[in-house]
Design a protein around this motif. Structure first.
Motif, PDB file in Angstrom:
ATOM      1  N   PHE A 145     -46.595  -5.274 -27.518  1.00 35.13           N
ATOM      2  CA  PHE A 145     -45.496  -4.481 -26.958  1.00 35.13           C
ATOM      3  C   PHE A 145     -45.946  -3.060 -26.621  1.00 35.13           C
ATOM      4  O   PHE A 145     -45.505  -2.482 -25.623  1.00 35.13           O
ATOM      5  N   VAL A 146     -46.803  -2.490 -27.448  1.00 36.84           N
ATOM      6  CA  VAL A 146     -47.337  -1.171 -27.115  1.00 36.84           C
ATOM      7  C   VAL A 146     -48.156  -1.245 -25.828  1.00 36.84           C
ATOM      8  O   VAL A 146     -48.067  -0.377 -24.955  1.00 36.84           O
ATOM      9  N   THR A 147     -48.953  -2.311 -25.699  1.00 36.88           N
ATOM     10  CA  THR A 147     -49.718  -2.514 -24.472  1.00 36.88           C
ATOM     11  C   THR A 147     -48.797  -2.643 -23.269  1.00 36.88           C
ATOM     12  O   THR A 147     -49.074  -2.104 -22.190  1.00 36.88           O
ATOM     13  N   LEU A 148     -47.688  -3.365 -23.431  1.00 39.01           N
ATOM     14  CA  LEU A 148     -46.739  -3.552 -22.335  1.00 39.01           C
ATOM     15  C   LEU A 148     -46.008  -2.261 -22.007  1.00 39.01           C
ATOM     16  O   LEU A 148     -45.697  -1.990 -20.834  1.00 39.01           O
TER      17      LEU A 148
ATOM     18  N   GLY B  75     -39.839   2.008 -20.864  1.00 37.96           N
ATOM     19  CA  GLY B  75     -40.928   1.860 -21.822  1.00 37.96           C
ATOM     20  C   GLY B  75     -40.464   1.942 -23.266  1.00 37.96           C
ATOM     21  O   GLY B  75     -41.100   1.378 -24.164  1.00 37.96           O
ATOM     22  N   LEU B  76     -39.346   2.637 -23.497  1.00 39.87           N
ATOM     23  CA  LEU B  76     -38.820   2.733 -24.860  1.00 39.87           C
ATOM     24  C   LEU B  76     -38.370   1.377 -25.394  1.00 39.87           C
ATOM     25  O   LEU B  76     -38.364   1.156 -26.608  1.00 39.87           O
ATOM     26  N   LEU B  77     -37.974   0.480 -24.489  1.00 42.12           N
ATOM     27  CA  LEU B  77     -37.583  -0.865 -24.925  1.00 42.12           C
ATOM     28  C   LEU B  77     -38.761  -1.576 -25.587  1.00 42.12           C
ATOM     29  O   LEU B  77     -38.629  -2.141 -26.680  1.00 42.12           O
TER      30      LEU B  77
ATOM     31  N   ALA C 230     -41.772  -3.140 -30.496  1.00 45.95           N
ATOM     32  CA  ALA C 230     -42.981  -2.962 -31.304  1.00 45.95           C
ATOM     33  C   ALA C 230     -42.633  -2.437 -32.688  1.00 45.95           C
ATOM     34  O   ALA C 230     -43.171  -2.893 -33.704  1.00 45.95           O
ATOM     35  N   ALA C 231     -41.727  -1.466 -32.733  1.00 45.73           N
ATOM     36  CA  ALA C 231     -41.298  -0.916 -34.026  1.00 45.73           C
ATOM     37  C   ALA C 231     -40.616  -1.986 -34.876  1.00 45.73           C
ATOM     38  O   ALA C 231     -40.772  -2.006 -36.108  1.00 45.73           O
ATOM     39  N   LEU C 232     -39.879  -2.896 -34.242  1.00 46.36           N
ATOM     40  CA  LEU C 232     -39.237  -3.990 -34.976  1.00 46.36           C
ATOM     41  C   LEU C 232     -40.288  -4.888 -35.625  1.00 46.36           C
ATOM     42  O   LEU C 232     -40.162  -5.276 -36.803  1.00 46.36           O
ATOM     43  N   SER C 233     -41.346  -5.221 -34.883  1.00 47.63           N
ATOM     44  CA  SER C 233     -42.416  -6.053 -35.451  1.00 47.63           C
ATOM     45  C   SER C 233     -43.150  -5.315 -36.567  1.00 47.63           C
ATOM     46  O   SER C 233     -43.511  -5.913 -37.592  1.00 47.63           O
ATOM     47  N   ILE C 234     -43.360  -4.019 -36.380  1.00 45.12           N
ATOM     48  CA  ILE C 234     -44.019  -3.237 -37.427  1.00 45.12           C
ATOM     49  C   ILE C 234     -43.163  -3.192 -38.686  1.00 45.12           C
ATOM     50  O   ILE C 234     -43.666  -3.298 -39.816  1.00 45.12           O
ATOM     51  N   GLY C 235     -41.841  -3.060 -38.505  1.00 43.54           N
ATOM     52  CA  GLY C 235     -40.948  -3.063 -39.660  1.00 43.54           C
ATOM     53  C   GLY C 235     -41.000  -4.382 -40.403  1.00 43.54           C
ATOM     54  O   GLY C 235     -41.020  -4.413 -41.643  1.00 43.54           O
ATOM     55  N   ALA C 236     -41.023  -5.492 -39.653  1.00 47.85           N
ATOM     56  CA  ALA C 236     -41.134  -6.799 -40.307  1.00 47.85           C
ATOM     57  C   ALA C 236     -42.477  -6.945 -41.018  1.00 47.85           C
ATOM     58  O   ALA C 236     -42.554  -7.506 -42.117  1.00 47.85           O
ATOM     59  N   ALA C 237     -43.542  -6.429 -40.408  1.00 48.98           N
ATOM     60  CA  ALA C 237     -44.860  -6.487 -41.055  1.00 48.98           C
ATOM     61  C   ALA C 237     -44.878  -5.647 -42.328  1.00 48.98           C
ATOM     62  O   ALA C 237     -45.490  -6.035 -43.333  1.00 48.98           O
ATOM     63  N   TYR C 238     -44.207  -4.507 -42.287  1.00 50.60           N
ATOM     64  CA  TYR C 238     -44.135  -3.673 -43.488  1.00 50.60           C
ATOM     65  C   TYR C 238     -43.368  -4.392 -44.596  1.00 50.60           C
ATOM     66  O   TYR C 238     -43.722  -4.284 -45.781  1.00 50.60           O
TER      67      TYR C 238
ATOM     68  N   LEU D 141     -33.611  -8.588 -22.357  1.00 52.09           N
ATOM     69  CA  LEU D 141     -33.386  -7.188 -22.721  1.00 52.09           C
ATOM     70  C   LEU D 141     -33.808  -6.249 -21.597  1.00 52.09           C
ATOM     71  O   LEU D 141     -33.135  -5.240 -21.323  1.00 52.09           O
ATOM     72  N   ARG D 142     -34.920  -6.547 -20.957  1.00 54.17           N
ATOM     73  CA  ARG D 142     -35.366  -5.692 -19.851  1.00 54.17           C
ATOM     74  C   ARG D 142     -34.358  -5.725 -18.706  1.00 54.17           C
ATOM     75  O   ARG D 142     -34.018  -4.679 -18.120  1.00 54.17           O
ATOM     76  N   HIS D 143     -33.853  -6.921 -18.384  1.00 54.83           N
ATOM     77  CA  HIS D 143     -32.854  -7.029 -17.315  1.00 54.83           C
ATOM     78  C   HIS D 143     -31.598  -6.229 -17.667  1.00 54.83           C
ATOM     79  O   HIS D 143     -31.073  -5.464 -16.837  1.00 54.83           O
ATOM     80  N   ALA D 144     -31.122  -6.378 -18.896  1.00 58.38           N
ATOM     81  CA  ALA D 144     -29.930  -5.637 -19.313  1.00 58.38           C
ATOM     82  C   ALA D 144     -30.189  -4.139 -19.344  1.00 58.38           C
ATOM     83  O   ALA D 144     -29.328  -3.336 -18.956  1.00 58.38           O
ATOM     84  N   TRP D 145     -31.383  -3.725 -19.794  1.00 59.15           N
ATOM     85  CA  TRP D 145     -31.720  -2.299 -19.854  1.00 59.15           C
ATOM     86  C   TRP D 145     -31.712  -1.688 -18.456  1.00 59.15           C
ATOM     87  O   TRP D 145     -31.150  -0.603 -18.237  1.00 59.15           O
ATOM     88  N   LEU D 146     -32.329  -2.370 -17.498  1.00 64.39           N
ATOM     89  CA  LEU D 146     -32.389  -1.841 -16.137  1.00 64.39           C
ATOM     90  C   LEU D 146     -31.005  -1.779 -15.500  1.00 64.39           C
ATOM     91  O   LEU D 146     -30.685  -0.838 -14.764  1.00 64.39           O
TER      92      LEU D 146
END
Length: 397
Positions: A156-159, A114-116, A121-129, A100-105
């Motif tokens: 992901f937030v750290t990254l 950084g939005l990637l 991170a939001a995807l993991s949070i959604g799954a946790a919810y 994804l990073r390669h495709a984004w760049l």
């Protein structure tokens, strides 16, 4: 356009095969089968990216990351009870990150990469919810699901911080992340979260205490005490104090058997490490702020020349900090703080007598001697009154 069409066909083909594999995992109730499907699919789909990357790749890889992250949520209950199904959801983002990073760049450029990481991170949070409504009923599997997904989101937030930010903001962000991971450990009692927080704290300490490039982040400020050095050092120090407060009452009680064999029963190792790191950051901030105030130009440097006013200010600041640690140690009834205070005042005395007095003259010498004498008198009285006396077992810690 031809390359985009070929890649679209490949995504559709791998999508059909991975869907069949996920259905097989659901039928067998095998979380490991789901994890293997994720690993093989991610590897195959990212193998053709170096040839030529298009917007189809960015959308396709993102769609599959979402698919595997939410697959346990949509799976039958038998599969949802498997811890590896939720580990698969947590690993979806990390396994697709490089592609994804390669495709984004290639498609969007580096300005908002950084939005990637924040999106994953939001995807993991959604799954946790979703675990709250569709998660496993067994306590152990539910805990694994929450810990792995929240740890993935935190990672992901750290990254995202170094991907998008620079200089001191990376360090501040990592310090806040360490505090957040400690809070998650307090909530879920997962040992990995505690040591991941300690690793981030170590990265913060290395960047602020052993990194010479921190001096080049910004020019000296017109108001040194209110400048960039303050939030760069004080905010991480407060985060470490917060981590200590979260850890100190629970770390020893929650220690696993292998931790007890290494660290013993009583000592809160990570909590004490966080507290010590906070003290070092504050001490470094005090010194750098004084260096900045007396800096002759716009560059912040650690000077090795002799300047009477600066040297005297350093000695006074060290003595005041030692008094503060002593007062804090008596208030907290902490032997370690009192010992740290004593070591610092001895270091201050060693600095004043062989160094300061050899190069100070006139009022600077008088002020240095008077300040040190007052500090030693106050500390000796405090130690005589509060430290060197018989302590009850509850006070001796």
């Amino acid at each position: 356009r031809e390359v985009a069409g070929q890649h679209l066909f490949l995504y559709l083909a791998t999508g059909a095969l991975s869907t069949l594999a996920l259905l097989g995992a659901a039928r067998r109730g095998s979380g490991l089968w789901m994890a293997a499907t994720l690993a093989v699919t991610a590897l195959v789909q990212q193998s053709w990216l170096p040839v030529q990357t298009t917007g189809v790749d960015l959308v396709g890889l993102g769609a599959f990351a979402v698919l595997f992250a939410l697959a346990p949520v949509l799976a039958p209950r038998r599969l949802r009870e498997q811890p590896w199904a939720w580990r698969t959801a947590a690993l979806s983002g990390p396994l697709y990150l490089l592609g994804l990073r390669h495709a984004w760049l290639e498609v969007l450029g580096p300005d908002a990469v950084g939005l990637l990481a924040l999106g994953l991170a939001a995807l993991s949070i959604g799954a946790a919810y979703a675990v709250r409504a569709r998660g496993p009923e067994k306590d152990e599997a539910r805990r694994v699901a929450m810990v792995w997904l929240t740890a993935s989101a935190a990672g992901f937030v750290t990254l995202a911080i170094p991907l998008q930010l620079s200089n001191e903001w990376i360090t501040v962000g990592w310090a806040l992340e360490a505090l957040a991971l400690t809070a998650l450990w307090r909530r879920f009692d997962h040992t990995g979260l505690k040591y991941l927080s300690a690793a981030l704290s170590t990265a913060v300490l290395v960047r602020l205490l052993l990194n010479p490039y921190v001096l080049d982040y910004h020019p000296t400020s017109a108001m040194p005490v209110l400048g960039w050095l303050t939030y760069t050092y004080v905010v991480p120090a407060l985060c470490l104090v917060g981590a200590w407060a979260l850890l100190r009452g629970e770390e020893a009680a929650r220690r696993r058997p292998w931790e007890r064999s290494l660290f013993g029963e009583k000592h809160a190792i990570v909590a004490n490490y966080s507290a010590a790191g906070a003290l070092l950051l504050v001490f470094a901030w005090i010194n750098l702020t004084i260096f900045e105030y007396f800096a002759p130009g716009s560059e912040l440097v650690i000077p090795f020349d002799r300047l009477p006013a600066r040297d005297l200010t350093l000695s006074i600041a060290w003595a005041v900090y030692a008094l503060f640690l002593l007062a804090l140690g008596m208030w907290r009834r902490s032997t370690s703080l009192r010992v740290t205070s004593l070591a610092l005042i001895l270091g201050t005395s060693g600095k004043v007598f062989p160094y300061d007095l050899a190069h100070l003259a006139d009022l600077y010498r008088v002020a240095s001697l008077a300040g040190l004498a007052i500090s030693l008198i106050v500390i000796s009285l405090a130690y005589q009154r509060f430290v060197f006396r018989s302590q009850t077992p509850e006070e001796a810690r």
